[in-house]
Design a protein around this motif. Structure first.
Motif, PDB file in Angstrom:
ATOM      1  N   GLN A  60       0.719  -1.002   0.275  1.00 23.40           N
ATOM      2  CA  GLN A  60      -0.120   0.025   0.029  1.00 23.40           C
ATOM      3  C   GLN A  60       0.763   1.224  -0.217  1.00 23.40           C
ATOM      4  O   GLN A  60       0.458   1.799  -0.622  1.00 23.40           O
ATOM      5  N   TYR A  61       2.283   1.323   0.818  1.00 20.88           N
ATOM      6  CA  TYR A  61       3.004   1.972   0.769  1.00 20.88           C
ATOM      7  C   TYR A  61       3.901   2.540  -0.540  1.00 20.88           C
ATOM      8  O   TYR A  61       3.569   3.747  -0.679  1.00 20.88           O
ATOM      9  N   PHE A  62       3.824   2.102  -1.495  1.00 22.24           N
ATOM     10  CA  PHE A  62       4.267   2.547  -2.796  1.00 22.24           C
ATOM     11  C   PHE A  62       2.952   2.678  -4.071  1.00 22.24           C
ATOM     12  O   PHE A  62       2.353   1.522  -3.869  1.00 22.24           O
ATOM     13  N   GLN A  63       2.917   3.372  -4.578  1.00 25.46           N
ATOM     14  CA  GLN A  63       2.025   3.603  -5.498  1.00 25.46           C
ATOM     15  C   GLN A  63       2.813   2.613  -6.667  1.00 25.46           C
ATOM     16  O   GLN A  63       3.322   3.775  -7.324  1.00 25.46           O
ATOM     17  N   ASN A  64       2.013   2.391  -8.409  1.00 27.12           N
ATOM     18  CA  ASN A  64       2.002   1.582  -8.459  1.00 27.12           C
ATOM     19  C   ASN A  64       2.543   2.828  -9.802  1.00 27.12           C
ATOM     20  O   ASN A  64       1.190   3.273  -9.892  1.00 27.12           O
ATOM     21  N   CYS A 160       6.116   4.833  -6.016  1.00 26.73           N
ATOM     22  CA  CYS A 160       7.209   5.141  -5.535  1.00 26.73           C
ATOM     23  C   CYS A 160       6.303   5.700  -3.987  1.00 26.73           C
ATOM     24  O   CYS A 160       4.931   5.274  -4.271  1.00 26.73           O
ATOM     25  N   SER A 161       6.760   6.576  -2.901  1.00 26.74           N
ATOM     26  CA  SER A 161       5.841   6.688  -1.859  1.00 26.74           C
ATOM     27  C   SER A 161       5.357   8.192  -2.240  1.00 26.74           C
ATOM     28  O   SER A 161       5.829   8.839  -3.572  1.00 26.74           O
ATOM     29  N   ALA A 162       3.638   8.101  -1.443  1.00 22.32           N
ATOM     30  CA  ALA A 162       3.507   9.964  -1.551  1.00 22.32           C
ATOM     31  C   ALA A 162       4.354  10.872  -2.026  1.00 22.32           C
ATOM     32  O   ALA A 162       4.930  11.111  -0.835  1.00 22.32           O
ATOM     33  N   GLY A 163       4.601  11.872  -2.782  1.00 20.34           N
ATOM     34  CA  GLY A 163       5.295  12.439  -2.808  1.00 20.34           C
ATOM     35  C   GLY A 163       5.619  13.052  -3.358  1.00 20.34           C
ATOM     36  O   GLY A 163       6.697  13.568  -3.499  1.00 20.34           O
ATOM     37  N   VAL A 164       6.513  11.583  -4.181  1.00 21.01           N
ATOM     38  CA  VAL A 164       8.123  11.343  -4.046  1.00 21.01           C
ATOM     39  C   VAL A 164       7.886  10.804  -5.978  1.00 21.01           C
ATOM     40  O   VAL A 164       7.043  10.428  -6.233  1.00 21.01           O
TER      41      VAL A 164
END
Ligand code: A2P
Length: 223
Positions: A60-64, A160-164
């Protein structure tokens, strides 16, 4: 009449074929699922969550990202330095729409990014722009990056994690490779896929026992 200049793309790169993409996503997601259950990982969990004794679901932490690829040249529609020169290279023009097999030799996980390290062949290195490894690298890291072999930055961003932003994956990879070269490896854990190494500040590096290959097409991309 003035001839219109051909437009430059957002970037050039090797794009994984759809069926390959699924296979790689499954394999790498399995790795993330295992990673966040490891005791060694849990010991450093605060580097991901900012708090001790909290759990993190890395899936969940990383967005595809939308389409898995290995960027060769970020052109930014011509605004990036050397974009036009790259697009005009004979080897680039000849290679468009042709097939390449990429070899993934390692995976990286940091609080910012999840990525796959790509080991480029001699032929593939011909499409790797000169100086691409050190672009946007912090001055403090430059000497270490300049000491790495050309193409060390080659990677596929898996999340990438949120905002990265995705560009961070290559920078995280270089940092890890530099630390490794200095012998700054910490805890090592043997996993089914290979050897997992901790490199401080939430950085993890999995050296694959067997490289994962992926069929790709070299092409340009514009949004
Ligand atoms: P990467 O290749 O590490 O995944 P964006 O969507 O942000 O415009 O980026 C498009 C692609 O180009 C992404 O794959 C991204 O990162 C890469 N990219 C973005 N900015 C740069 C940069 N300054 N240098 C190299 N690659 C970049």
């Amino acid at each position: 009449t003035k001839q219109k200049e051909p437009e430059l793309p957002l970037f050039f790169g090797w794009f994984l074929l759809p069926e390959e993409e699924e296979r790689i996503k499954c394999a790498t997601m399995d790795f993330l699922k295992t990673l966040d259950t490891l005791e060694a990982f849990k010991e450093h969990i605060s580097e991901f969550t900012g708090e001790v004794a909290k759990e993190v679901d890395l899936e969940q932490y990383f967005q595809n990202p939308l389409q898995l690829h290995c960027t060769t040249k970020f052109c930014d529609y011509g605004k990036a330095e050397g974009a036009k020169e790259y697009a005009e290279l004979q080897v680039v023009k000849e290679s468009l729409a042709t097939s390449y097999e990429l070899s993934v030799t390692a995976l990286i996980v940091t609080p910012r990014t999840f990525g796959a390290r790509v080991a480029l062949t001699e032929t593939q290195l011909k499409l790797w722009p000169e100086g691409a490894d050190k672009e946007g690298v912090a001055p403090a890291l430059l000497p270490s990056v300049e000491a790495l072999p050309a193409g060390s930055r080659a990677h596929v961003t898996l999340g990438c994690s949120a905002g990265v932003e995705e560009v961070q994956t290559g920078l995280d990879l270089l940092e890890i490779l530099a630390l490794q070269k200095e012998g700054k490896e910490g805890t090592q854990v043997e996993m089914d896929l290979g050897t997992l190494t901790y490199l401080s500040e939430g950085r993890w590096f999995l050296t694959l026992r067997e490289p994962i290959t992926a069929d790709t097409t070299f092409t340009s991309f514009s949004d």
